[in-house]
Design an enzyme around this catalytic site. Structure first.
Site, PDB file in Angstrom:
ATOM      1  N   THR A   1     -51.607  -5.148  14.428  1.00 56.25           N
ATOM      2  CA  THR A   1     -50.684  -5.399  15.538  1.00 56.25           C
ATOM      3  C   THR A   1     -51.324  -4.871  16.815  1.00 56.25           C
ATOM      4  O   THR A   1     -52.146  -3.947  16.783  1.00 56.25           O
ATOM      5  CB  THR A   1     -49.352  -4.669  15.315  1.00 56.25           C
ATOM      6  OG1 THR A   1     -49.633  -3.278  15.209  1.00 56.25           O
ATOM      7  CG2 THR A   1     -48.683  -5.132  14.053  1.00 56.25           C
TER       8      THR A   1
ATOM      9  N   GLU B   1     -46.045  -8.822  11.640  1.00 51.31           N
ATOM     10  CA  GLU B   1     -45.422  -8.276  10.428  1.00 51.31           C
ATOM     11  C   GLU B   1     -44.603  -9.305   9.666  1.00 51.31           C
ATOM     12  O   GLU B   1     -44.158  -9.049   8.549  1.00 51.31           O
ATOM     13  CB  GLU B   1     -44.502  -7.096  10.792  1.00 51.31           C
ATOM     14  CG  GLU B   1     -45.234  -5.843  11.233  1.00 51.31           C
ATOM     15  CD  GLU B   1     -45.520  -5.806  12.744  1.00 51.31           C
ATOM     16  OE1 GLU B   1     -45.514  -6.884  13.376  1.00 51.31           O
ATOM     17  OE2 GLU B   1     -45.738  -4.704  13.274  1.00 51.31           O
TER      18      GLU B   1
ATOM     19  N   LYS C   1     -30.324   1.088  28.809  1.00 49.84           N
ATOM     20  CA  LYS C   1     -29.066   1.585  28.254  1.00 49.84           C
ATOM     21  C   LYS C   1     -28.277   2.246  29.370  1.00 49.84           C
ATOM     22  O   LYS C   1     -28.551   3.375  29.761  1.00 49.84           O
ATOM     23  CB  LYS C   1     -29.345   2.530  27.095  1.00 49.84           C
ATOM     24  CG  LYS C   1     -30.027   1.781  25.947  1.00 49.84           C
ATOM     25  CD  LYS C   1     -30.348   2.635  24.743  1.00 49.84           C
ATOM     26  CE  LYS C   1     -31.028   1.754  23.699  1.00 49.84           C
ATOM     27  NZ  LYS C   1     -31.427   2.486  22.499  1.00 49.84           N
TER      28      LYS C   1
ATOM     29  N   TRP D   1     -25.933  -2.215  26.794  1.00 53.23           N
ATOM     30  CA  TRP D   1     -27.330  -2.607  26.898  1.00 53.23           C
ATOM     31  C   TRP D   1     -27.504  -3.711  27.940  1.00 53.23           C
ATOM     32  O   TRP D   1     -26.808  -4.726  27.916  1.00 53.23           O
ATOM     33  CB  TRP D   1     -27.866  -3.105  25.542  1.00 53.23           C
ATOM     34  CG  TRP D   1     -27.980  -2.025  24.503  1.00 53.23           C
ATOM     35  CD1 TRP D   1     -27.565  -0.731  24.613  1.00 53.23           C
ATOM     36  CD2 TRP D   1     -28.538  -2.154  23.191  1.00 53.23           C
ATOM     37  NE1 TRP D   1     -27.831  -0.035  23.464  1.00 53.23           N
ATOM     38  CE2 TRP D   1     -28.434  -0.887  22.566  1.00 53.23           C
ATOM     39  CE3 TRP D   1     -29.120  -3.195  22.487  1.00 53.23           C
ATOM     40  CZ2 TRP D   1     -28.879  -0.653  21.263  1.00 53.23           C
ATOM     41  CZ3 TRP D   1     -29.561  -2.966  21.188  1.00 53.23           C
ATOM     42  CH2 TRP D   1     -29.442  -1.701  20.584  1.00 53.23           C
TER      43      TRP D   1
END
Lengths: 547, 547
Positions: free
Chosen positions: A185, A330, A439, A444
């Site tokens: 990654t 992934e 936040k 959010w």
């Protein structure tokens, strides 16, 4: 009681065997690194891949050994893939866009014994090879004529290696859970981490991708994967194309609009897959030259959110159906695709657009859930944002060498690091990266949503939103703007532009203008660097207006 | 070294879980055995299937126990499938078209503990139940109102059972190789033999079928499987439809042209699958009423060779694309499908027809070979006939209880009992059954080819060709004709008709006319009976002309 069906291990060598036996004459066309277009077939690819296997065996490469490639999408790269995987060695695809030091770190972490490298990347590899003591041998993916003088260790020329080996070699015969591929990654936090695909997961992921509702590739397609083979298995296309016997067109190093256009037309490509920037370059080339697309029908776009203009222009001006996809290293990588439900398909195109901009639905074999920070499941109401968690038949359960420890929750789901909504029809939309979401007062705010709207201002070239600590609300959004060359813009103009387009409490509390916004290796805004740049930022006095 | 991907066993309960979570509102519409059309959804099917599981567990049904169904394609049958399979019991689909004695034999051989039965078949089951001592309980697939008085043992009403159970039940959690389904072959020689599918093979077979080049079913399809669920898993459709969230239309007991037509139109069906006779009935209905098909786009035809007239009429008159498929109980059943290669797709329709009449190509996961009687591989030249052998991820390796012993050759291939050719493009054509092929002077004559041409004579209703011993050539073909009502035909007329259409040495040495030709349980000509009828046949004197 067990069923009485044949034992037929899911190993990827069977994919190329199938292509050779049933579609042996089908073409694989490559724009080579040296320049010329080279025409091959699945039968030839199969024969040469077996020669690669024999060479590897001759060099002492065994089941489980890592063999790296540092290469563009070419027929030689494809031969290396199957040659490596076919004998149970692990094909480690190196990303040449990484910093050389990072590349060296990854080569050592993986323990690569052999590296196949394109001419393009020989100088880079020469620069780091003294740091990579474990690499026993480097093969340059070229022919005798183009073989460079190089100080790479035990360097050899690919075509010479292939020429001298036999095309007879037994493939497969190992457990289907044997490691097959390794891909690191990009590692926005900490060191890069290796995802270790198995033969089984790659085979199953290939079948998932071939579904009519996913990539829908067919023997009648001519497929041009612009998405690199070093980028999460080229989204499975280099397994799926031979599996159905589709003609494959590999673009080599030239990914600019003109070069891609030339291949699309000359090879009669019907399907392609790439990140949005590639399509932006192609559209610019088409528009500048008033060109047409004669054969292209479908395009899968992933890697980052696709701008509405790309989807609309492709459809309206060129009759090309753009399907959004979402995934990550992934997840092999296909997580969701935006093929339409019947309800949306029945709408006029403009009314389909809001759905087409979302990341789409999960195929069978992929399970998604939304969670809050405490791990509680959140509703699929199309409004509630939550951490996107994923489980399935081709999803990582751990990183190579155990890096990062346990990465699954108690139900076996992997945390994607994305924040998303899922609507009642199962259509998922990424709203932010979890580390980028702002936040504010317990709610959010999607930095991506605000950025996308700010990017709609004609004077804005790039927009980024990051959360900055706020004494009352915990965090509040700061909008960072790079204007187009020669344009000027004020904070008030910008905030006026946003008014009515986003919720009032999402409105950034300040706007700052910069000369440049840092981009990461994959072309996305590097918010880690940006946050570092703004770590000493203070809100203007007086305190920002209450929201 | 093993890969580091998640453990996600391929069990079929996950298919209905997926449908419930992502396509819960999608409809499943059934023409019930009682008559009315009933509308359900995947969420409801899922809930009721879990209730079936709880009932089974309450009755002591455990992992590996066989639970039978004797039922049409209905939502209740679908619920039973998933309810049985979800807890690791084996769903044994009984074929109601078999002779009752054979059914009793199969029930006993399988060791069925519970039987779910449609109202239609209650009398038949009552007639044989005294022979089936192992059956502990029979559930009639109906509601309280329609529940009959019956002398079946511990008979109960399905809707009452479902109503009284909870919809909470854990599914899966067992090995993916666990037995999942049991289906007996029709058994033209010896006793019927049981094919024991595993969860893994059914799941993989489902993925194979969803490919764009196989059945190509999508969430945008409305699917009507006419092919029975008791006939080799309804060709995988009842797994594939919930997997993609396609609307499912189940025809119950009425398979006549008018009933199927009504459902195709009222439910806006886009895709269907059935044997040729069903489509012949539908076309007759359409033609008689000068009707149109508004929504149907694609049809898969299998089970026996599809007459050219069906493919042509569907395309020319109704715009429906007929795709030929071939398979058998032992192959789950998808072996090949006739989706077109680009070369054939580019031809005008009439020129596509010869290819469309063939059985098609093998998808990845299916391997075919042609062998002579000694097991030597034969070429894929489109001319050489050989025994068709098959290997793959959803092919039987043995029969239930070991019947028939080892059924694989030294390379692990299963002998299909078919004779076929494969052309250089990988397109397979069945030319005969191995036991029906006529071995004349060391060469093989395809009885099917001769029959198909003879059937083209306007006065012929049915034609059969069998091999009769011949002193010089070992066997020679005998043509047996049933003329259409009121028509007369002579041997010479018939042989004149064949002249120039087949090789001279394929020409039957005699033609006999009969009042009827025996058909088997699946509607095909029963050559075993026919050979028995003609066992005393002698060639006319003088000896047949040399060929």
């Amino acid at each position: 009681m067990l069923g009485l069906m044949q034992d037929w291990p899911l190993t990827v060598d069977k994919i190329l065997d199938h292509a050779k036996t049933w579609h042996g004459h089908r073409e694989v066309v490559t724009r080579t690194v040296e320049g010329p277009i080279v025409r091959s077939t699945y039968a030839e690819i199969h024969d040469r891949a077996k020669r690669v296997s024999n060479a590897l065996k001759g060099w002492g490469v065994k089941l489980g050994d890592r063999v790296a490639t540092l290469a563009w999408n070419t027929h030689r790269h494809l031969e290396c893939w199957y040659g490596i995987m076919g004998i149970g060695a692990v094909c480690h695809t190196l990303n040449p866009r990484l910093h050389p030091d990072q590349l060296a770190w990854i080569i050592n972490h993986a323990g690569d014994k052999v590296i196949f490298v394109d001419l393009t990347f020989v100088p880079m590899l020469e620069g780091i090879m003294s740091q990579c003591k474990g690499v026993e041998r480097v093969i340059v993916l070229t022919d005798d004529w183009n073989m460079p003088q190089t100080r790479l260790p035990r360097a050899d020329c690919y075509e010479r290696v292939v020429r001298e080996q036999s095309g007879e070699c037994a493939w497969g015969g190992f457990d289907e859970n044997t490691a097959c591929g390794l891909c690191y990654t990009s590692g926005t936090t900490g060191n890069p981490k290796g995802v270790l695909y198995s033969h089984r997961s790659n085979f199953l992921h290939m079948l998932i991708g071939l579904q009519a509702d996913v990539l829908a590739t067919s023997v009648r397609d001519t497929i041009l994967p612009v998405v690199p083979m070093f980028h999460a298995n080229a989204w499975g296309v280099t397994f799926g194309a031979p599996a159905v016997g589709a003609k494959l067109v590999l673009p080599g190093p030239k990914l600019d609009g003109a070069s891609i256009y030339e291949l699309l037309e000359s090879e009669k490509v019907t399907y392609s897959a790439a990140v949005p920037t590639v399509w932006q370059m192609l559209l610019a080339h088409l528009q500048a030259g008033r060109l047409k697309l004669s054969t292209l029908k479908r395009v899968t776009i992933g890697g980052s959110a696709c701008p509405e203009s790309i989807i609309r222009t492709f459809w309206n001006d060129y009759g090309v159906d753009v399907v959004h996809a979402w995934g990550m290293t992934e997840t092999s990588p296909l997580g969701t695709t935006g093929t339409l439900t019947p309800e949306v398909a029945a709408l006029p195109f403009e009314q389909q657009l809001p759905t087409r901009l979302k990341q789409g639905r999960a195929p069978v074999g992929v399970e998604l859930k939304l969670c809050d920070d405490a791990g509680n499941r959140l509703p699929h109401d199309g409004k509630t944002q939550g951490r996107l968690m994923i489980r399935g038949l081709a999803i990582a359960k751990a990183y190579f060498r155990g890096d990062g420890g346990n990465i699954l929750d108690s139900e076996g789901f992997f945390d994607t690091g994305d924040v998303a909504t899922i609507d009642p029809n199962g259509i998922m939309q990424i709203t932010d990266r979890a580390k980028d979401v702002i936040k504010s007062g317990g709610e959010w705010i999607s930095s991506i949503d605000v950025e996308n709207i700010a990017m709609g201002h004609p004077k804005v070239e790039l927009a980024a939103v990051i959360g900055i600590h706020h004494p009352k609300w915990d965090e509040r959004p700061l909008l960072i703007i790079k204007t187009r060359p020669g344009e000027t813009l004020t904070k008030d103009e910008m905030l006026d532009f946003l008014k009515g387009k986003i919720a009032k409490w999402w409105t950034p509390d300040d706007v700052v203008f910069v000369d440049d916004i840092p981009l990461g290796a994959t072309g996305k805004i590097d918010k880690k660097v940006l946050r570092e740049q703004f770590k000493d930022y203070r809100w203007p006095a007086p305190e920002p207006a209450e929201t």
